[in-house]
Design a protein around this motif. Structure first.
Motif, PDB file in Angstrom:
ATOM      1  N   ASP A  47      50.600  41.936  32.333  1.00 54.05           N
ATOM      2  CA  ASP A  47      49.426  42.693  32.806  1.00 54.05           C
ATOM      3  C   ASP A  47      49.087  42.362  34.254  1.00 54.05           C
ATOM      4  O   ASP A  47      48.833  43.260  35.073  1.00 54.05           O
ATOM      5  CB  ASP A  47      48.212  42.410  31.917  1.00 54.05           C
ATOM      6  CG  ASP A  47      48.290  43.126  30.572  1.00 54.05           C
ATOM      7  OD1 ASP A  47      49.298  43.826  30.346  1.00 54.05           O
ATOM      8  OD2 ASP A  47      47.354  42.974  29.759  1.00 54.05           O
ATOM      9  N   LEU A  87      48.244  50.506  30.777  1.00 54.44           N
ATOM     10  CA  LEU A  87      48.604  49.101  30.958  1.00 54.44           C
ATOM     11  C   LEU A  87      49.371  48.571  29.750  1.00 54.44           C
ATOM     12  O   LEU A  87      50.400  47.897  29.912  1.00 54.44           O
ATOM     13  CB  LEU A  87      47.337  48.268  31.181  1.00 54.44           C
ATOM     14  CG  LEU A  87      47.543  46.769  31.465  1.00 54.44           C
ATOM     15  CD1 LEU A  87      48.381  46.566  32.727  1.00 54.44           C
ATOM     16  CD2 LEU A  87      46.194  46.066  31.614  1.00 54.44           C
ATOM     17  N   ILE A  90      49.930  52.039  36.597  1.00 56.88           N
ATOM     18  CA  ILE A  90      48.770  52.087  35.685  1.00 56.88           C
ATOM     19  C   ILE A  90      47.644  52.915  36.296  1.00 56.88           C
ATOM     20  O   ILE A  90      46.469  52.640  36.105  1.00 56.88           O
ATOM     21  CB  ILE A  90      48.282  50.668  35.339  1.00 56.88           C
ATOM     22  CG1 ILE A  90      47.911  49.893  36.619  1.00 56.88           C
ATOM     23  CG2 ILE A  90      49.371  49.914  34.575  1.00 56.88           C
ATOM     24  CD1 ILE A  90      47.240  48.549  36.320  1.00 56.88           C
ATOM     25  N   ASN A 129      44.926  54.274  33.827  1.00 59.15           N
ATOM     26  CA  ASN A 129      44.560  53.310  32.787  1.00 59.15           C
ATOM     27  C   ASN A 129      43.195  53.586  32.163  1.00 59.15           C
ATOM     28  O   ASN A 129      42.946  53.231  31.018  1.00 59.15           O
ATOM     29  CB  ASN A 129      44.575  51.888  33.367  1.00 59.15           C
ATOM     30  CG  ASN A 129      44.671  50.826  32.301  1.00 59.15           C
ATOM     31  OD1 ASN A 129      45.453  50.982  31.352  1.00 59.15           O
ATOM     32  ND2 ASN A 129      43.901  49.767  32.417  1.00 59.15           N
TER      33      ASN A 129
END
Length: 266
Positions: free
Chosen positions: A214, A151, A138, A141
């Protein structure tokens, strides 16, 4: 009126006429300048407005668009997709070669690597030569508008892995990659891609909407970017982690030239 007086009046009349002509010419010149300035302003304004509209259109290119499923991904018999935290391993059990691939779905260089080597990697996987450990990174992101696409897409890919649809999902995201700095795909579009690839289990949509992975992705990224074995020299004294990164036995290797053959034949 005497001759001298007439001549004087005639001279005054000629002088007045000359002044009128000069004033008229000056007026026309000023008018032309004003017209030129107005035209220039209008042209510049049109260019600016057109540029803003084009930029906005480009940034929002993914709005209301479907992610087209890739038609080239086809895993062979015996190939297994197995998720372990934020990593998905794709390959046949006992494959003699294993590599790690660290990539961000928003990274254009990662898309280029997938374009150049994806088919060969998948053939090697299907042939039982190679097992690939895909790491969803990520790194970018914050580089979508709004932020968060790296993400969301990584989380959705892990959810697709749970449905044995990782490779098709992964390849479709890179094939339809949004521009860095622009709008990514929202969760509804990611869910629609999964459905178009044949995922019918409602757990997939639940995992995408809830951001089920996440925290695992964020924790893995912290570990990855601080791993000294994954640091690379980008020149000019810039050393650090970047995407894409290819690693063998946990250590980054140069992804230059025909690096895949070196791994397969090494």
């Amino acid at each position: 009126m005497g001759g001298a007086a007439r001549n004087a009046r005639k001279s005054r009349q000629q002088a007045a006429a000359a002044r009128s002509v000069a004033q008229a010419r000056g007026s026309n010149s000023d008018r032309n300048k004003i017209i030129a300035v107005v035209v220039a302003v209008v042209v510049v304004a049109a260019l600016v407005i057109g540029g803003v509209l084009w930029i906005n259109s480009s940034k929002n290119a993914t709005q209301d668009s479907a992610i087209q499923p890739s038609t080239t991904s086809a895993l062979g018999p015996g190939v297994v997709e197995k998720r372990d935290g934020a990593v998905v391993t794709v390959g046949k059990p006992g494959a003699p070669k294993t590599m790690d691939l660290y990539a961000d779905f928003l990274c254009p260089y990662c898309a280029k690597l997938q374009q150049d080597f994806g088919a060969r990697m998948e053939k090697a996987i299907n042939d039982g030569q190679l097992s690939v450990r895909y790491h969803m990174v990520i790194l970018l992101n914050k580089n979508s508008d709004p932020p968060g696409y790296s993400l969301d897409s990584a989380n959705a890919a892990l959810a697709a892995a749970d449905q044995q649809k990782f490779t098709a999902f992964h390849d479709a995201l890179f094939k339809n990659q949004p521009p860095e700095g622009g709008r990514g795909y929202d969760k509804a579009q990611l869910i629609k891609l999964g459905q178009d690839l044949g995922i019918s289990d409602p757990k997939f949509a639940q995992a995408v909407n809830s951001g089920a992975y996440d925290q695992q992705l964020q924790a893995a990224f912290q570990q990855i970017q601080n791993d000294p074995k994954l640091q690379q020299d980008f020149g000019n004294g810039q050393i650090g982690f970047g995407t894409p990164t290819v690693a063998v036995d946990g250590k980054a290797v140069p992804a230059q030239g025909d690096w895949l053959s070196k791994i397969l034949n090494g």
